[in-house]
Design a protein around this motif. Structure first.
Motif, PDB file in Angstrom:
ATOM      1  N   MET A  92       0.835  -1.194   0.000  1.00 29.88           N
ATOM      2  CA  MET A  92       0.000   0.000   0.000  1.00 29.88           C
ATOM      3  C   MET A  92       0.869   1.243   0.000  1.00 29.88           C
ATOM      4  O   MET A  92       1.869   1.320   0.704  1.00 29.88           O
ATOM      5  CB  MET A  92      -0.893   0.026   1.251  1.00 29.88           C
ATOM      6  N   THR A  93       0.490   2.211  -0.783  1.00 30.20           N
ATOM      7  CA  THR A  93       1.216   3.471  -0.810  1.00 30.20           C
ATOM      8  C   THR A  93       0.409   4.528  -0.096  1.00 30.20           C
ATOM      9  O   THR A  93      -0.823   4.506  -0.088  1.00 30.20           O
ATOM     10  CB  THR A  93       1.478   3.913  -2.251  1.00 30.20           C
TER      11      THR A  93
ATOM     12  N   PRO B  20      -6.280  -3.865  11.141  1.00 28.53           N
ATOM     13  CA  PRO B  20      -6.936  -3.886   9.823  1.00 28.53           C
ATOM     14  C   PRO B  20      -6.101  -3.143   8.776  1.00 28.53           C
ATOM     15  O   PRO B  20      -5.977  -1.920   8.806  1.00 28.53           O
ATOM     16  CB  PRO B  20      -8.252  -3.160  10.092  1.00 28.53           C
ATOM     17  N   TRP B  21      -5.566  -3.879   7.825  1.00 27.77           N
ATOM     18  CA  TRP B  21      -4.702  -3.281   6.818  1.00 27.77           C
ATOM     19  C   TRP B  21      -5.468  -2.846   5.573  1.00 27.77           C
ATOM     20  O   TRP B  21      -5.183  -1.794   5.010  1.00 27.77           O
ATOM     21  CB  TRP B  21      -3.594  -4.268   6.436  1.00 27.77           C
ATOM     22  N   HIS B  22      -6.417  -3.665   5.144  1.00 32.99           N
ATOM     23  CA  HIS B  22      -7.108  -3.352   3.888  1.00 32.99           C
ATOM     24  C   HIS B  22      -8.593  -3.612   4.057  1.00 32.99           C
ATOM     25  O   HIS B  22      -9.007  -4.713   4.430  1.00 32.99           O
ATOM     26  CB  HIS B  22      -6.553  -4.181   2.740  1.00 32.99           C
ATOM     27  N   ALA B  23      -9.394  -2.606   3.754  1.00 32.87           N
ATOM     28  CA  ALA B  23     -10.837  -2.691   3.983  1.00 32.87           C
ATOM     29  C   ALA B  23     -11.517  -3.712   3.084  1.00 32.87           C
ATOM     30  O   ALA B  23     -12.559  -4.274   3.448  1.00 32.87           O
ATOM     31  CB  ALA B  23     -11.472  -1.317   3.780  1.00 32.87           C
ATOM     32  N   ASP B  24     -10.970  -3.983   1.908  1.00 28.65           N
ATOM     33  CA  ASP B  24     -11.651  -4.811   0.918  1.00 28.65           C
ATOM     34  C   ASP B  24     -11.107  -6.231   0.845  1.00 28.65           C
ATOM     35  O   ASP B  24     -11.416  -6.966  -0.102  1.00 28.65           O
ATOM     36  CB  ASP B  24     -11.548  -4.150  -0.461  1.00 28.65           C
TER      37      ASP B  24
ATOM     38  N   VAL C 226      -6.105   0.802   7.286  1.00 30.83           N
ATOM     39  CA  VAL C 226      -4.997   1.600   6.778  1.00 30.83           C
ATOM     40  C   VAL C 226      -5.232   2.005   5.327  1.00 30.83           C
ATOM     41  O   VAL C 226      -4.987   3.155   4.933  1.00 30.83           O
ATOM     42  CB  VAL C 226      -3.673   0.813   6.915  1.00 30.83           C
ATOM     43  N   SER C 227      -5.731   1.083   4.504  1.00 27.30           N
ATOM     44  CA  SER C 227      -5.914   1.372   3.076  1.00 27.30           C
ATOM     45  C   SER C 227      -6.821   2.570   2.859  1.00 27.30           C
ATOM     46  O   SER C 227      -6.589   3.386   1.953  1.00 27.30           O
ATOM     47  CB  SER C 227      -6.480   0.141   2.362  1.00 27.30           C
ATOM     48  N   ARG C 228      -7.868   2.700   3.642  1.00 24.61           N
ATOM     49  CA  ARG C 228      -8.788   3.832   3.475  1.00 24.61           C
ATOM     50  C   ARG C 228      -8.175   5.119   4.005  1.00 24.61           C
ATOM     51  O   ARG C 228      -8.300   6.182   3.386  1.00 24.61           O
ATOM     52  CB  ARG C 228     -10.106   3.539   4.186  1.00 24.61           C
ATOM     53  N   GLN C 229      -7.527   5.040   5.163  1.00 24.05           N
ATOM     54  CA  GLN C 229      -7.005   6.267   5.760  1.00 24.05           C
ATOM     55  C   GLN C 229      -5.801   6.807   5.003  1.00 24.05           C
ATOM     56  O   GLN C 229      -5.563   8.014   4.985  1.00 24.05           O
ATOM     57  CB  GLN C 229      -6.665   6.027   7.232  1.00 24.05           C
ATOM     58  N   GLU C 230      -5.031   5.942   4.360  1.00 26.87           N
ATOM     59  CA  GLU C 230      -3.893   6.438   3.594  1.00 26.87           C
ATOM     60  C   GLU C 230      -4.330   7.241   2.378  1.00 26.87           C
ATOM     61  O   GLU C 230      -3.600   8.130   1.920  1.00 26.87           O
ATOM     62  CB  GLU C 230      -2.989   5.277   3.177  1.00 26.87           C
ATOM     63  N   ARG C 231      -5.511   6.976   1.861  1.00 28.67           N
ATOM     64  CA  ARG C 231      -6.012   7.722   0.696  1.00 28.67           C
ATOM     65  C   ARG C 231      -6.623   9.060   1.081  1.00 28.67           C
ATOM     66  O   ARG C 231      -6.900   9.881   0.216  1.00 28.67           O
ATOM     67  CB  ARG C 231      -7.045   6.879  -0.062  1.00 28.67           C
ATOM     68  N   ASP C 232      -6.858   9.246   2.371  1.00 26.08           N
ATOM     69  CA  ASP C 232      -7.543  10.450   2.849  1.00 26.08           C
ATOM     70  C   ASP C 232      -6.536  11.365   3.543  1.00 26.08           C
ATOM     71  O   ASP C 232      -6.059  11.059   4.642  1.00 26.08           O
ATOM     72  CB  ASP C 232      -8.647  10.055   3.817  1.00 26.08           C
ATOM     73  N   PRO C 233      -6.186  12.488   2.941  1.00 30.97           N
ATOM     74  CA  PRO C 233      -5.191  13.372   3.568  1.00 30.97           C
ATOM     75  C   PRO C 233      -5.643  13.918   4.911  1.00 30.97           C
ATOM     76  O   PRO C 233      -4.801  14.363   5.710  1.00 30.97           O
ATOM     77  CB  PRO C 233      -5.007  14.489   2.531  1.00 30.97           C
TER      78      PRO C 233
END
Length: 565
Positions: A1-2, A418-422, A446-453
Motif C-alpha cells: 500500500m502506498t 486492519p490493513w485493507h478494507a476490501d 490503513v488502506s482507506r485512511q492512507e487515501r484520505d489526507p
C-alpha cells in the motif's frame, strides 16, 4: 500500500545515546499485527513486512510484546524460555533479521521482559517443585500452610482469587501474583537475580535497544503478613475492577518492596554496559506516581516508567493536569513515559468516548505528544480503533473468561490490525484469525485512511513529523497553568535550542469554542500541521471545539508576566 499525500519523514531530532529521552515508541502486539505464514496468528516476519508502515508514522522505536517460548496461558506473558522465540512467532533468525531491518529504517527495537514470574512449564519451576532440597528449591516463593491448611497470607491474585497455590509434591504453597500458571520468582535469592540478568544480557548481545519491563514492581515480596483492607475498592490499578477482590486490599506486603530498588540498580548497571540502551518499567500500584519517581530518580535505576493513570475512564482536563503536576513535583531528575492505551485496557476511542469523533481523537493525540517525557502509542490508536465487541464464546483472555459478564477482558483491544478494507480479515491473514476483525475496524483500515489526507492516520504522521523538529516538545522542560474553561494550558522550553523562547500549548477539552487571554507576542509555530487549528490573536487564543493551539513566544517562562490565566 502506498500513502497518499505522504508526510516527509523528518530527520530524528534526538539521535545519540539518549535517543529514548522524548522518543515515541510504537507498541506492537505480535499476535495481532500481521500474519506472514497464513496460520491466523501474527508473527515476526509479519512485523518485518510492515516496518515501512511503522517508519512512515515518524516514531523512533517499536516495542514488541512477548514472543518468547510459552504455553500461552497468558499469551506470552507466561515465559517458558527467556532465550528463544516461540515457533508460532518464528525463529531467532527471524528476530535477528527484524532488528537489522528496523535499524536500517532508523527504528530502535525494544522488547517486553517478564522478570517477576515465569510459566509453570519453565524448567526452573519444573525442578523447583520436585522437592525442598533440589538446587532450584528456593528459586520461587514457597511457603508452608497455616496450621489450618489455609494459604500463608490473604494476598490476592490480579486475575482473581488467592495468589497462593497448593503443590502436593512439596506440600507447600507457591506465590503467583497473576495466573496459577505464572509462579513468582524469588528475587531474594542471588542466584535468581544472576540468572535473570543473564537472560537480559542474551538480548542485549543480539542488538536490542531497550526493554519494556512488565509488572516491574512485583519482583520482590515483603514479609508474609496479611494485607489490610482498602479504605475503598480500588479501580484502575493495572486494569483491576471493583468486581475483582484484588482491589479490596492495600497491597503493602505483596509488591513494591524497598528491596526491589537493589535489583533495579543491578539491572541498570547491566544496561550501562551497553551504551544507548534503555528501559521503561510498567508500574501497577495505587501509589504509581510515587513509584515512577522512585524508580527513575538519580540515574541509577530505570531510565523511564509508565503507569495506568491515563488508562482509566477519567479524561477531564482537571484530572489529567493533576496527574502531570504531581508527577513533575515528584520526579525531579527522572524521566516519565506516558501512554493512553496498551494491550491490557479498553481502547482509547471507546474508553474516552471519542468513537468516530475525529476532533476529540486529534486532541487526545496532541495532549499525549506535547507532554514532557517519552510516549508509547499502542497499535491501532493511530487509526482510531474502538474496542471490539465480542461474545463470551469468542473470548480467549483468562481475565475476561473469569470475570464475565461484568468485565469482558482484554480481547477487545487485541483484535488484528486492519490493513485493507476490501480484503478478508482486513488483509491481516489469509486464514481466519485468532480473534475476529470487526466490521467497524475495516471502515478505519490503513488502506482507506492512507487515501484520505485528512484522516487520523495522516494526522498522526503530520504531528509526529512536526514534533521531531521541536526540541522543546521532545526534551524540554514544562510548566502547567491552572485549567480554565476546560482548557489545559502548558509551556515547554529548551534552554539550549532556543534560549529565551518558549512553546505555548492550549488544548480545549470541550465541545464549545473557548477564548482565553494569551501573551501578545505569541505567534503560531511555523510548520505546525493543519490539525493545530487554534488562532493566536493579539492578547488572546481562540480555540474551536476540541481545538489545539501551539505558539512560540519570547520570554522567560518563570516571569510573573507569563501566560495570563
Amino acid at each position: 500500500m502506498t500513502q497518499a499525500n505522504p508526510v516527509a519523514v523528518a530527520p530524528h531530532a534526538h539521535q545519540g545515546l539518549d535517543w529514548w529521552r522524548g522518543a515515541v515508541i510504537y507498541q506492537i502486539y505480535p499476535r495481532s499485527f500481521m500474519d506472514a505464514n497464513g496460520d491466523g496468528i501474527g508473527d515476526l516476519r509479519g512485523v518485518i513486512d510492515r516496518l515501512d508502515y511503522i517508519a512512515s508514522l515518524n516514531v523512533e522505536a517499536i516495542w514488541l510484546s512477548p514472543f518468547f517460548t510459552s504455553p500461552m496461558k497468558d499469551f506470552g506473558y507466561d515465559v517458558a524460555d527467556y532465550c528463544d522465540v516461540d515457533p508460532m512467532f518464528g525463529t531467532l533468525d527471524d528476530f535477528d533479521r527484524l532488528v537489522e531491518e528496523a535499524h536500517a529504517r532508523g527504528l530502535k527495537v525494544t522488547i517486553d521482559q517478564v522478570l517477576s514470574h515465569t510459566s509453570d512449564q519453565h524448567p526452573w519451576f519444573q525442578e523447583s517443585r520436585q522437592d525442598r532440597t533440589n538446587p532450584k528449591a528456593d528459586w520461587y516463593v514457597w511457603a508452608d500452610a497455616k496450621p489450618d491448611g489455609s494459604p500463608p497470607t490473604n494476598w490476592q491474585s490480579v486475575f482473581g482469587g488467592s495468589s497462593w497455590q497448593w503443590d502436593t509434591r512439596r506440600c507447600q504453597y507457591y506465590l503467583h501474583n497473576f495466573l496459577i500458571e505464572q509462579p513468582d520468582l524469588n528475587f531474594r535469592n542471588p542466584e535468581v537475580v544472576e540468572a535473570i540478568l543473564g537472560q537480559v544480557r542474551f538480548w542485549l548481545e543480539r542488538g536490542v535497544d531497550g526493554f519494556r519491563l512488565d509488572a516491574i514492581n512485583f519482583c520482590t515480596h515483603g514479609e508474609l503478613r496479611d494485607n489490610p483492607p482498602a479504605e475503598q475498592v480500588r479501580n484502575g490499578a493495572i486494569g483491576v475492577r471493583p468486581d475483582n477482590p484484588y482491589g479490596f486490599q492495600q497491597h503493602l506486603h505483596d509488591k513494591t518492596q524497598p528491596e526491589n530498588l537493589h535489583f533495579l540498580e543491578r539491572l541498570r548497571a547491566l544496561f550501562d554496559e551497553y551504551p544507548g540502551t534503555t528501559s521503561v518499567g510498567e508500574v501497577g500500584d495505587d501509589r504509581s506516581l510515587d513509584v515512577m519517581a522512585e524508580y527513575t530518580r538519580g540515574g541509577k535505576r530505570l531510565h523511564m516508567c509508565y503507569s495506568f493513570d491515563f488508562m482509566n475512564e477519567r479524561n477531564d482536563p482537571h484530572y489529567l493536569c493533576s496527574v502531570l503536576r504531581t508527577m513533575e513535583a515528584r520526579i525531579n531528575d527522572g524521566w516519565p513515559c506516558w501512554a493512553l492505551g496498551n494491550h491490557d485496557v479498553t481502547r482509547l476511542a471507546t474508553r474516552w468516548n471519542a468513537a468516530g469523533n475525529e476532533e476529540r481523537l486529534r486532541l487526545y493525540m496532541a495532549f499525549l505528544l506535547t507532554q514532557r517525557g517519552s510516549v508509547c502509542i499502542y497499535q491501532g490508536e493511530e487509526l482510531g480503533l474502538t474496542e471490539a465487541e465480542l461474545g463470551f464464546d469468542q473470548l480467549v483472555d483468562p481475565a475476561g473468561i473469569t470475570f464475565w459478564p461484568a468485565y469482558k477482558g482484554r480481547d477487545g483491544c487485541r483484535t488484528p490490525h486492519p490493513w485493507h478494507a476490501d480484503h478478508d480479515h482486513g488483509a491481516f491473514s489469509d486464514a481466519p484469525p485468532w480473534l475476529p476483525v470487526p466490521a467497524k475496524h475495516l471502515e478505519r483500515a490503513v488502506s482507506r485512511q492512507e487515501r484520505d489526507p485528512d484522516s487520523l492516520l495522516n494526522a498522526y504522521r503530520a504531528f509526529l513529523a512536526f514534533r521531531r523538529q521541536q526540541p522543546e516538545l521532545v526534551k524540554g522542560d514544562v510548566h502547567y497553568h491552572p485549567v480554565r474553561d476546560d482548557v489545559l494550558c502548558l509551556e515547554r522550553w529548551h534552554s539550549q535550542s532556543h534560549p529565551g523562547q518558549r512553546i505555548l500549548v492550549a488544548l480545549n477539552f470541550s465541545d464549545e469554542q473557548r477564548e482565553l487571554p494569551a501573551p501578545k507576542a505569541a505567534e503560531r509555530l511555523p510548520g505546525a500541521p493543519a490539525l493545530v487549528n487554534g488562532r493566536w490573536e493579539e492578547g488572546r487564543v481562540v480555540l474551536p471545539p476540541w481545538g489545539i493551539a501551539i505558539a512560540r513566544c519570547p520570554g522567560d517562562s518563570k516571569e510573573e508576566t507569563q501566560w495570563v490565566i
